[in-house]
Design an enzyme around this catalytic site. Structure first.
Site, short mmCIF file in Angstrom:
data_model
loop_
_atom_site.label_atom_id
_atom_site.label_comp_id
_atom_site.label_asym_id
_atom_site.label_seq_id
_atom_site.Cartn_x
_atom_site.Cartn_y
_atom_site.Cartn_z
N ASP A 9 68.23 -68.97 72.59
CA ASP A 9 68.58 -69.34 71.21
C ASP A 9 70.11 -69.37 71.09
O ASP A 9 70.78 -68.39 71.40
CB ASP A 9 67.98 -68.28 70.26
CG ASP A 9 68.03 -68.74 68.81
OD1 ASP A 9 68.51 -69.86 68.55
OD2 ASP A 9 67.56 -67.97 67.94
N ASP A 103 68.30 -76.03 68.81
CA ASP A 103 69.09 -74.93 69.39
C ASP A 103 68.25 -73.85 70.04
O ASP A 103 68.73 -72.76 70.29
CB ASP A 103 69.96 -74.30 68.30
CG ASP A 103 69.15 -73.57 67.25
OD1 ASP A 103 68.02 -73.99 67.00
OD2 ASP A 103 69.65 -72.59 66.69
N GLU A 104 67.00 -74.15 70.33
CA GLU A 104 66.10 -73.10 70.80
C GLU A 104 65.08 -73.67 71.76
O GLU A 104 64.59 -74.78 71.55
CB GLU A 104 65.35 -72.57 69.58
CG GLU A 104 65.27 -71.09 69.46
CD GLU A 104 64.50 -70.73 68.21
OE1 GLU A 104 63.50 -70.06 68.34
OE2 GLU A 104 64.92 -71.15 67.11
#
Length: 419
Positions: A9, A103-104
DNA sequence: TCTGGGGTCCTCTGCCCT
DNA sequence: TCTGAGGGCAGAGGACCC
């Protein structure tokens, strides 16, 4: 089972990405999101978080908490490019990468040990590569399954402090033998799928921590929450999650929605906006080679009451015109007299256009069968000359053509859209 | 002057059919 | 012919996620 699932993350991704291209803002409270009062905060720098600002907070409230904060309008296209480069880094270490958002991602590195080392070493390498190549930091959770890996990441993240961010562990491992020790003290809200409504229901039966949840009889939990959610939470409380890391995922629905800077009262204008969004939905369907069968209309009124209406077509379509016509007839079932705050148009029941779909005369445009060809021609012109170059008259507003692009208004209306 | 956008999944309800 | 039960399905909306 050994800990071999990684959850990666990015730390305050949108803000950090902005700081890479605007390093002069480092150390200041910076927010990315909708800059208008009807917008929300998408990401806050750790300096801004020290003021009590968090993502999903309304921009209005964030401004009140920290008037000197620097508000940046999100740049979805830029974040998408950065995200692609980060995903490429993940691909170096395993083919089993499941992106969750920009973003993960989850990575299954169970088969990568001989080539790249232990899961911990792989996490170190990924953090190093991202820092070196993109100038960004990330946190990594490592555990035997996805649910625990995601929770572990929370324990690895930096925390906001009065004098700036307090660095976190960066990497946190939860091994098989420490699962219960790790889970038990957590509040139930830490579990995946437990939001405010479930927290309330659980607290009514005296459950606020994972330990209490774990000690509760499974049958009673099912009685309180229903079979699906009850047994789901019971398993999570015991650290059980059998979902695999899925490298490819099938799209199931697609939609566009927009909150307007000011409420809409004029029915003709509302119709125009519906056609504009339908046009965008059709364009996206054609772009990925899908047809949809169910047209969904979402209307949020001035008082925030929200209505969803849907209709399933006899034949699937990818035509903005057909979607718009159906969405418009759905609108007739909603009383919009008090003003429309938000409109959304979506399609579900999607299928690949190659799956032998039969399109009726009506579904390809009814009285104007050439319209389908026209929509494809418009797609090509947009590709070449930009989305402002051409569009259907039905999507024309007094401000000119405002075609809807995915992510163009991700976090609410900006100041610039106001009259 | 408050509360986004884009998704997924689940439950409940009403309707139709047998 | 009427009625009720039950399955299947569509639609509405709640809850949750990032």
């Amino acid at each position: 089972m050994t800990a071999h699932i990684l959850h990666v993350d990015m730390d305050a991704f949108f803000v950090s990405a902005e700081l890479v291209r605007r390093p002069e803002l480092r150390g200041s409270p910076v927010l990315v999101g909708g800059t208008g009062n009807r917008g929300v905060v998408a990401a806050a720098s750790y300096e801004a978080r020290a003021y009590g600002i968090f993502s999903a907070m309304s921009t209005f409230q964030a401004r009140r908490l920290c008037p000197e904060a620097i508000f940046l309008e999100g740049d979805h296209a830029y974040y998408g490019r950065v995200s692609s480069m980060i995903m490429e880094i993940f691909d170096r270490y395993t083919p089993l990468v499941e992106p969750i958002s920009l973003d993960e991602a989850f990575l299954d590195v169970g088969g990568s040990k001989r080539l790249h080392g232990t899961p911990f070493e792989i996490a170190q390498s990924i953090r190093r590569d991202i820092k070196h190549e993109q100038g960004l930091t990330c946190s990594v959770g490592i555990a035997p399954n996805k649910f625990l890996a995601k929770l572990a990441t929370e324990g690895a993240k930096p925390k906001p402090g009065p004098k700036g961010p307090v660095p976190g562990l960066g990497i946190k491992i939860v091994e098989e033998y420490e699962i219960q020790m790790f889970l038990d003290p957590l509040p139930v809200s830490a579990l995946w799928g437990v939001g405010p409504a479930t927290v309330t229901r659980l607290s009514q039966i005296g459950i606020t921590t994972v330990l209490q949840l774990r000690s509760f009889p499974r049958a009673s939990l099912i009685k309180a929450l229903g079979k699906t959610q009850g047994s789901h939470l019971y398993r999570l409380a015991h650290g059980v999650d059998e979902r695999n890391v899925e490298a490819s995922q099938v799209i199931k629905s697609l939609s566009h929605e927009e909150t307007f800077p000011e409420d809409l009262f004029d029915v003709d204008r509302i119709g125009t906006e519906i056609f504009r969004m339908s046009d965008a939905v059709g364009k996206r369907l054609r772009g990925i080679g899908f047809f949809g069968s169910t047209v969904n209309l979402k209307v949020r009124l001035k008082d925030f009451s929200t209505f969803n209406r849907s209709v399933t077509l006899a034949n699937p379509t990818d035509s903005g015109k057909v979607i718009g016509r159906n969405a418009l007839s759905l609108l007739e079932t909603v009383d919009v007299a008090e003003g429309v705050r938000l409109l959304g148009v979506g399609m579900s029941n999607l299928a690949k256009s190659s799956q032998g779909l039969q399109l009726s005369f009506d579904e390809i445009g009814g009285d104007e069968p050439e319209w389908r060809e026209a929509e494809r021609a418009i797609d090509l012109i947009h590709e070449r000359y930009g989305s402002q170059s051409i569009g259907a008259a039905s999507t024309l507003t007094e401000k000119g053509l405002r075609p809807k692009e995915k992510g163009s208004q991700q976090w609410g209306p900006s100041d610039s859209l106001k009259k």
